[in-house]
Design an enzyme around this catalytic site. Structure first.
Site, PDB file in Angstrom:
ATOM      1  N   ALA A   1      11.969 -10.624  90.711  1.00 51.13           N
ATOM      2  CA  ALA A   1      13.288 -10.203  90.229  1.00 51.13           C
ATOM      3  C   ALA A   1      14.379 -11.206  90.566  1.00 51.13           C
ATOM      4  CB  ALA A   1      13.641  -8.834  90.800  1.00 51.13           C
ATOM      5  N   THR A   2      14.296 -11.841  91.723  1.00 54.43           N
ATOM      6  CA  THR A   2      15.342 -12.807  92.102  1.00 54.43           C
ATOM      7  C   THR A   2      15.416 -13.942  91.092  1.00 54.43           C
ATOM      8  OG1 THR A   2      15.247 -12.286  94.455  1.00 54.43           O
ATOM      9  CG2 THR A   2      16.085 -14.454  93.867  1.00 54.43           C
TER      10      THR A   2
ATOM     11  N   ASN B   1      18.720  -0.442  96.317  1.00 50.13           N
ATOM     12  CA  ASN B   1      17.568  -0.654  97.196  1.00 50.13           C
ATOM     13  C   ASN B   1      17.724  -0.028  98.574  1.00 50.13           C
ATOM     14  OD1 ASN B   1      19.551  -2.891  97.215  1.00 50.13           O
ATOM     15  ND2 ASN B   1      18.331  -3.663  98.917  1.00 50.13           N
TER      16      ASN B   1
ATOM     17  N   GLN C   1      14.168  -1.580  91.788  1.00 52.00           N
ATOM     18  CA  GLN C   1      13.779  -0.388  92.534  1.00 52.00           C
ATOM     19  C   GLN C   1      13.479   0.810  91.635  1.00 52.00           C
ATOM     20  OE1 GLN C   1      13.075  -0.266  95.666  1.00 52.00           O
ATOM     21  NE2 GLN C   1      13.884  -2.250  96.325  1.00 52.00           N
TER      22      GLN C   1
ATOM     23  N   ALA D   1       6.737  -7.114  90.494  1.00 52.04           N
ATOM     24  CA  ALA D   1       5.482  -6.348  90.533  1.00 52.04           C
ATOM     25  C   ALA D   1       5.246  -5.694  91.884  1.00 52.04           C
ATOM     26  CB  ALA D   1       4.305  -7.261  90.188  1.00 52.04           C
TER      27      ALA D   1
ATOM     28  N   CYS E   1      19.580  -9.393 109.705  1.00 52.60           N
ATOM     29  CA  CYS E   1      19.401  -9.576 111.149  1.00 52.60           C
ATOM     30  C   CYS E   1      18.983 -11.006 111.492  1.00 52.60           C
ATOM     31  CB  CYS E   1      18.333  -8.625 111.674  1.00 52.60           C
ATOM     32  SG  CYS E   1      18.666  -6.896 111.337  1.00 52.60           S
TER      33      CYS E   1
END
Length: 383
Positions: A74-75, A151, A179, A200, A324
């Site tokens: 998707a990116t 998401n 999503q 996928a 993080c």
């Protein structure tokens, strides 16, 4: 001491590959390894399989096979759809503050090359104010980019209403449906979506492969972002990831048949999990609880550090949706955009269930999370 079995409640991050998908892929590593562009019999056999996967993928969203471009995920699809519009005359883009970083960072790139980008806020429940979209789009607006299902919170925007507004202004609609694809029925034709990105690995297929739907009706010529041999109608050059594409197609085929059955079962488990966890004093669900995907629950446990909780849970896999590093933790940009304080955002945990989640696992997770939350909250109060 035997290792504890993983209880996996982080399916929005990635899903396990369905055995049926894996078994369909395996021959394309060993027996059918020819390049799909080859003109010999071996190559033509693989080409036919890739074309079948394109149909399987297209069927899942009611598209045509020639409207599907295979990507690495998707990116990449998001980058191709947005950056590929750089050659258009209109220079205004509209998106939402709660979008995935793949959208937000690509929009910031578009700003660096001269585009104006408007980042719309949401209400505290994560939903976009449709009236605000009406007011902000003009005859200079090129594209609106909106997520189907968030998401982190699972909140689902009113895609149909958004599309109606955009069409009255001749504005393109790019939808990040990462999503949602494979979980709920999606009809790109009925919804008036021009571009739709998917991966996928979000619906039991392999990592490293996805697709971008490009509506034939949009009549927009995207500028390719990967140049080379001119594969995929010159929009995305490079040798195709055949095993991955076969896996994507099979995952799409299974999802089309089983997503409604999955929804019924998983939603019951999600509600059971949520009811149990909300016993913790002061806890609350982040985001609209009516308009959200059925497998996701994002819960704030006040005075409980989510990062400590995730580490303490050990074999129970959940997520805090935060960015993080080894030194510091940043509160989720999604939760911050919805108005949560840093403290509450850093006390929030995302639980995302999947096809293989069991009722027994939910029971264990509820008991462990509640026990740890009470323990951490007591320690915080003492300090």
């Amino acid at each position: 001491m035997p290792q504890q079995k993983i209880i996996y409640l982080d399916n929005n991050a990635t899903t396990p590959v369905d055995d049926r998908v894996l078994n369909t892929m395996l021959p394309y590593f060993t027996d059918f390894y020819a390049n799909s562009t080859g003109t010999h019999l071996a190559g033509l056999t693989v080409k036919e399989a890739v074309e079948n996967a394109a149909w399987q993928t297209a069927d899942l969203i009611n598209a045509d096979a020639d409207e599907i471009i295979f990507t690495s995920g998707a990116t990449e699809g998001i980058n191709l759809a947005i950056k590929g519009l750089a050659n258009q005359d209109r220079k205004h883009i509209v998106t939402i503050q709660t979008e995935h970083k793949a959208v937000l960072e690509t929009c910031r790139f578009m700003q660096s090359i001269g585009f104006e980008v408007t980042y719309l806020p949401t209400a505290s429940d994560g939903l976009l104010d449709i009236q605000l979209l009406k007011e902000i789009t003009t005859d200079k607006t090129l594209v609106f980019i909106g997520m189907f299902s968030n998401n982190e919170t699972g909140v689902m925007q009113n895609i149909s209403e958004i599309s109606k507004i955009l069409k009255t202004r001749n504005v393109l609609f790019m939808c990040d449906a990462t999503q949602a694809v494979g979980k709920i029925p999606i009809d790109v034709k009925a919804l008036g979506i021009d571009f739709l990105a998917m991966s996928a690995h979000k619906f039991y297929g392999p990592k490293g492969v996805g697709a971008l739907y490009i509506s034939a009706k949009a009549k927009i010529k995207l500028s390719p972002q990967i140049l080379g041999g001119g594969q995929q109608r010159k929009l995305r050059s490079g040798t195709l990831n055949v095993p991955g594409i076969i896996g994507l197609g099979k995952a799409a085929e299974i999802a089309l048949k089983e997503q409604q059955e999955d929804q019924k079962r998983i939603e019951v488990l999600r509600n059971k999990l949520e009811k149990g966890l909300l016993q913790f004093k002061g806890s609350f669900v982040n985001g609209n609880t009516e308009n959200r995907i059925y497998n996701t629950s994002n819960i704030c446990f006040p005075s409980v550090n989510s990062e400590q909780m995730i580490l303490a849970l050990g074999n129970i896999s959940v997520s805090n949706g935060a960015s993080c590093s080894a030194v510091t933790s940043k509160p989720s940009h999604v939760l911050k955009a919805m108005g949560l304080s840093d403290e509450d955002a850093l006390s929030s945990i995302r639980f995302s269930l999947g096809r293989f989640t069991t009722s027994k696992e939910i029971d264990i997770a509820v008991e462990r999370v509640l026990s740890l939350a009470k323990e951490f909250a007591t320690k915080t109060q003492r300090h």
